[in-house]
Design a protein around this motif. Structure first.
Motif, PDB file in Angstrom:
ATOM      1  N   GLY A 153      48.869  42.844  59.365  1.00  0.00           N
ATOM      2  CA  GLY A 153      49.322  44.210  59.118  1.00  0.00           C
ATOM      3  C   GLY A 153      48.541  44.971  58.073  1.00  0.00           C
ATOM      4  N   VAL A 154      47.219  44.894  58.108  1.00  0.00           N
ATOM      5  CA  VAL A 154      46.398  45.689  57.184  1.00  0.00           C
ATOM      6  C   VAL A 154      46.559  47.152  57.601  1.00  0.00           C
ATOM      7  CG1 VAL A 154      44.096  46.073  56.252  1.00  0.00           C
ATOM      8  CG2 VAL A 154      44.803  43.762  56.938  1.00  0.00           C
ATOM      9  N   THR A 155      47.159  47.954  56.738  1.00  0.00           N
ATOM     10  CA  THR A 155      47.671  49.262  57.143  1.00  0.00           C
ATOM     11  C   THR A 155      46.858  50.412  56.571  1.00  0.00           C
ATOM     12  OG1 THR A 155      49.895  48.290  57.154  1.00  0.00           O
ATOM     13  CG2 THR A 155      49.745  50.690  57.234  1.00  0.00           C
ATOM     14  N   PRO A 156      46.241  51.236  57.422  1.00  0.00           N
ATOM     15  CA  PRO A 156      45.505  52.409  56.940  1.00  0.00           C
ATOM     16  C   PRO A 156      46.399  53.333  56.111  1.00  0.00           C
ATOM     17  CG  PRO A 156      45.061  52.034  59.266  1.00  0.00           C
ATOM     18  CD  PRO A 156      46.180  51.112  58.885  1.00  0.00           C
ATOM     19  N   GLY A 157      45.852  53.834  55.016  1.00  0.00           N
ATOM     20  CA  GLY A 157      46.604  54.718  54.124  1.00  0.00           C
ATOM     21  C   GLY A 157      47.218  54.005  52.940  1.00  0.00           C
ATOM     22  N   GLN A 158      47.401  52.691  53.064  1.00  0.00           N
ATOM     23  CA  GLN A 158      47.921  51.914  51.946  1.00  0.00           C
ATOM     24  C   GLN A 158      46.784  51.543  50.997  1.00  0.00           C
ATOM     25  OE1 GLN A 158      51.589  50.671  51.608  1.00  0.00           O
ATOM     26  NE2 GLN A 158      51.383  52.676  52.582  1.00  0.00           N
ATOM     27  N   ALA A 159      47.142  51.067  49.808  1.00  0.00           N
ATOM     28  CA  ALA A 159      46.129  50.701  48.822  1.00  0.00           C
ATOM     29  C   ALA A 159      45.745  49.233  48.967  1.00  0.00           C
ATOM     30  CB  ALA A 159      46.643  50.963  47.411  1.00  0.00           C
ATOM     31  N   ALA A 160      44.466  48.959  48.812  1.00  0.00           N
ATOM     32  CA  ALA A 160      43.975  47.598  48.604  1.00  0.00           C
ATOM     33  C   ALA A 160      43.526  47.532  47.154  1.00  0.00           C
ATOM     34  CB  ALA A 160      42.822  47.281  49.546  1.00  0.00           C
ATOM     35  N   VAL A 161      44.059  46.569  46.409  1.00  0.00           N
ATOM     36  CA  VAL A 161      43.762  46.453  44.974  1.00  0.00           C
ATOM     37  C   VAL A 161      43.219  45.058  44.715  1.00  0.00           C
ATOM     38  CG1 VAL A 161      44.710  46.601  42.638  1.00  0.00           C
ATOM     39  CG2 VAL A 161      45.587  48.105  44.441  1.00  0.00           C
ATOM     40  N   TRP A 162      42.075  44.983  44.027  1.00  0.00           N
ATOM     41  CA  TRP A 162      41.435  43.689  43.815  1.00  0.00           C
ATOM     42  C   TRP A 162      41.461  43.286  42.344  1.00  0.00           C
ATOM     43  CZ3 TRP A 162      39.430  47.553  46.851  1.00  0.00           C
ATOM     44  CH2 TRP A 162      38.507  48.435  46.269  1.00  0.00           C
ATOM     45  N   TYR A 163      41.586  41.974  42.152  1.00  0.00           N
ATOM     46  CA  TYR A 163      41.825  41.386  40.834  1.00  0.00           C
ATOM     47  C   TYR A 163      40.827  40.273  40.531  1.00  0.00           C
ATOM     48  CZ  TYR A 163      46.545  43.481  41.091  1.00  0.00           C
ATOM     49  OH  TYR A 163      47.609  44.344  41.196  1.00  0.00           O
ATOM     50  N   ASP A 164      40.628  40.043  39.247  1.00  0.00           N
ATOM     51  CA  ASP A 164      39.982  38.849  38.727  1.00  0.00           C
ATOM     52  C   ASP A 164      41.008  38.213  37.806  1.00  0.00           C
ATOM     53  OD1 ASP A 164      38.414  36.867  37.627  1.00  0.00           O
ATOM     54  OD2 ASP A 164      37.246  38.222  36.359  1.00  0.00           O
ATOM     55  N   GLY A 165      41.769  37.247  38.326  1.00  0.00           N
ATOM     56  CA  GLY A 165      42.895  36.706  37.564  1.00  0.00           C
ATOM     57  C   GLY A 165      43.935  37.779  37.366  1.00  0.00           C
ATOM     58  N   ASP A 166      44.301  38.034  36.101  1.00  0.00           N
ATOM     59  CA  ASP A 166      45.280  39.079  35.792  1.00  0.00           C
ATOM     60  C   ASP A 166      44.651  40.462  35.660  1.00  0.00           C
ATOM     61  OD1 ASP A 166      47.395  37.368  35.809  1.00  0.00           O
ATOM     62  OD2 ASP A 166      47.626  37.239  33.634  1.00  0.00           O
ATOM     63  N   ARG A 167      43.330  40.525  35.665  1.00  0.00           N
ATOM     64  CA  ARG A 167      42.630  41.787  35.420  1.00  0.00           C
ATOM     65  C   ARG A 167      42.474  42.580  36.714  1.00  0.00           C
ATOM     66  NH1 ARG A 167      36.557  42.805  33.946  1.00  0.00           N
ATOM     67  NH2 ARG A 167      36.345  40.834  35.052  1.00  0.00           N
ATOM     68  N   VAL A 168      42.920  43.832  36.676  1.00  0.00           N
ATOM     69  CA  VAL A 168      42.753  44.715  37.829  1.00  0.00           C
ATOM     70  C   VAL A 168      41.335  45.285  37.775  1.00  0.00           C
ATOM     71  CG1 VAL A 168      43.634  46.710  39.084  1.00  0.00           C
ATOM     72  CG2 VAL A 168      45.189  45.357  37.660  1.00  0.00           C
ATOM     73  N   LEU A 169      40.510  44.903  38.724  1.00  0.00           N
ATOM     74  CA  LEU A 169      39.139  45.406  38.743  1.00  0.00           C
ATOM     75  C   LEU A 169      39.080  46.825  39.302  1.00  0.00           C
ATOM     76  CD1 LEU A 169      37.268  42.222  40.033  1.00  0.00           C
ATOM     77  CD2 LEU A 169      37.529  43.020  37.671  1.00  0.00           C
TER      78      LEU A 169
END
Length: 373
Positions: free
Chosen positions: A332-348
């Motif tokens: 369910g990868v949904t267009p319009g939603q956010a993809a947020v990427w991390y390195d451990g606890d750090r939001v890149l």
């Protein structure tokens, strides 16, 4: 101690954030944004609770009429997105364009303050090596809201305080009782204020989009049933389709041009990758080479391993794009939603998932349907 403007919604979290800073000796000024008329934590009911809190603490309270800004940046954005067949995520855009940015501007211009605070569950730290502010997950993973904050700027992070980032929700409730706050027992608010305001996303959309019935078809184009309008459906949706089949059906694609909702089996809604645009690198400089990360593709999902591939020149503008290649296909990868990427606890960083052309999505669904999941 410093002068800090605290965003107050009238809920327990922002109340405890204000009370904590006040008890630490900071000069606290309450600020509530008037976003919508009527019932809702962030509107009339919330403004009354926020005003009462400031009276209890003996601090000033300001209300800023932000209804026009909210209408243009959030309501219109949502309606246009649903009309186009995507499922917009308003919260990250609201945080940047309606809340944190305007709050910081108002604090500086009208109140002579250089710092703002909210009741979000997240953390900020300054990295001496990179000379950048970094956004971190909250200690309480069940309440962590860093996913919604990826679109903030370095300027905003440098002026932000998150007093609740190092504690749990249970501890926040205990502190509210210890402080004697009238919001201590106030129920939890919805994640999305528009749902709280209107009752459901469907009821919100009814105010702006008329029903437009059309066909529900499978990936071979066979008509299975009727729908009430493509704006009422989202990729990966199973419930509420009203179509009987020998196996569960899920929404695979939304064809606005043909006014069709296309459905398939569960395997059809698994995706090996996605493209993300409007990228913001909140804590790190944008990379020039592929990068191993963990990614969340929705607020409540678990972060999964992926390879991030830059698709545009290193840039911190909204024109930046990346490709995310998942270690395993994701549902369910949904267009319009956010993809947020991390390195451990750090939001890149993060961005908005781009829509695939309808035929490309159907082809991908057919390929996945014939492959093991």
């Amino acid at each position: 101690m410093s002068k800090i403007v605290v965003g107050l919604s009238g809920g327990v979290d922002s109340s405890v954030a204000a009370a904590t800073l006040h008890h630490q000796g900071h000069e606290v000024i309450g600020l509530t944004l008037w976003l919508m008329k009527g019932k809702g934590q962030c509107c009339s009911e919330g403004m009354v609770d926020a005003a009462q809190l400031c009276e209890e603490l003996g601090v000033p309270h300001h209300i800023v009429d932000s209804r026009d800004t909210f209408q243009a940046n959030i309501v219109d954005y949502l309606v246009e997105g649903y009309q186009a067949g995507v499922t917009p995520l308003p919260c990250s855009q609201c945080n940047r364009t309606v809340k944190f940015g305007p709050m910081l501007d108002y604090a500086r211009r009208e109140l002579g303050a250089e710092a703002i605070a909210t009741g979000h569950y997240a953390r900020v730290r300054f990295n001496e090596t990179t000379q950048r502010y970094e956004l971190l997950r909250a200690v309480d993973r069940n309440k962590d809201q860093s996913y919604f904050l990826y679109d903030l700027t370095q300027e905003m992070l440098g002026s932000l305080h998150f007093p609740l980032g190092e504690q749990t929700k249970a501890e926040t409730r205990q502190m509210a009782e210890q402080f004697g706050l009238h919001t201590a027992a106030k129920p939890e608010s919805q994640d999305l204020c528009l749902i709280e305001h209107h009752g459901s996303m469907g009821q919100f959309l009814e105010k702006y989009l008329a029903p437009k019935p059309g066909d529900i078809v499978d990936t071979q184009g066979r008509i299975l049933g009727r729908h009430t309008g493509v704006h009422n459906y989202t990729i990966g949706q199973r419930k509420g389709l009203g179509v009987a089949a020998a196996y569960p059906l899920y929404v695979v694609a939304l064809d606005v041009g043909r006014n069709q909702v296309i459905v398939g089996d569960r395997a059809s809604v698994h995706y090996p990758d996605c493209t993300v645009h409007r990228v913001n690198w909140v804590s790190a400089a944008p990379p020039t080479e592929p990068l191993s990360v963990t990614v969340q593709i929705r607020y409540r999902s678990t972060a999964v391993p992926a390879t991030l591939v830059p698709l545009s020149a290193a840039s911190e503008t909204e024109g930046a794009r990346v490709q995310l290649v998942f270690a395993e296909p994701q549902f369910g990868v949904t267009p319009g939603q956010a993809a947020v990427w991390y390195d451990g606890d750090r939001v890149l960083g993060g961005g908005i998932i781009e829509p695939l052309p309808v035929q490309a999505r159907v082809d991908a669904a057919l390929a996945q349907a014939s492959a093991p999941t």
